[in-house]
Design an enzyme around this catalytic site. Structure first.
Site, PDB file in Angstrom:
ATOM      1  N   CYS A  53       0.837  -1.258   0.120  1.00  0.00           N
ATOM      2  CA  CYS A  53      -0.042   0.156   0.026  1.00  0.00           C
ATOM      3  C   CYS A  53       0.819   1.174  -0.012  1.00  0.00           C
ATOM      4  O   CYS A  53       2.246   1.040   0.001  1.00  0.00           O
ATOM      5  CB  CYS A  53      -0.875   0.032   1.196  1.00  0.00           C
ATOM      6  SG  CYS A  53      -0.087   0.180   2.889  1.00  0.00           S
ATOM      7  N   THR A  54       0.041   2.360  -0.183  1.00  0.00           N
ATOM      8  CA  THR A  54       1.084   3.551  -0.121  1.00  0.00           C
ATOM      9  C   THR A  54       1.932   3.759   0.936  1.00  0.00           C
ATOM     10  O   THR A  54       3.176   4.152   0.876  1.00  0.00           O
ATOM     11  CB  THR A  54       0.041   4.852  -0.565  1.00  0.00           C
ATOM     12  OG1 THR A  54      -0.878   4.770   0.851  1.00  0.00           O
ATOM     13  CG2 THR A  54      -0.472   4.924  -1.762  1.00  0.00           C
TER      14      THR A  54
END
Length: 104
Positions: A9-10
């Site tokens: 994920c980011t």
């Protein structure tokens, strides 16, 4: 079915590990073998081996960012989705994977 995957994920923290956990649980409950690598701020963990990738029927990339080492999966059936999809509906997602890998 043998599944390998990458979760990222980011931020590389919460969603990465939640996606991995939900994906693994849903796949195992459906009777599949699964290995999931995580990529994030603390680096790569649970690296997939060449053998795991070779034996995989499908590669699942649950990521909100570009992952490292995508070229390892060349020639493999690959499904890419955002982490949210796996987190919100892991069982439905595994059903879709089954349909894609072994169409009726």
């Amino acid at each position: 079915m043998n599944i390998v995957g990458v979760a990222a994920c980011t931020a590389g923290i919460a969603h990465t590990y939640i996606a991995k956990e939900k994906l693994m649980k849903a796949a195992q409950e459906a009777g599949h073998s699964i290995f999931v690598e995580t990529q994030g701020t603390i680096g790569t963990q649970d690296n997939l081996t060449e053998e795991q990738i070779k034996e995989a029927d499908v590669v699942v990339i649950a990521a909100d960012v570009k992952i490292n080492g995508k070229n390892r999966f060349k020639g493999k059936k690959t499904i890419e989705v955002p982490t949210d999809l796996v987190i919100k509906s892991p069982n439905k997602f595994i059903k879709k994977v089954e349909e894609v890998v072994a169409p009726a």
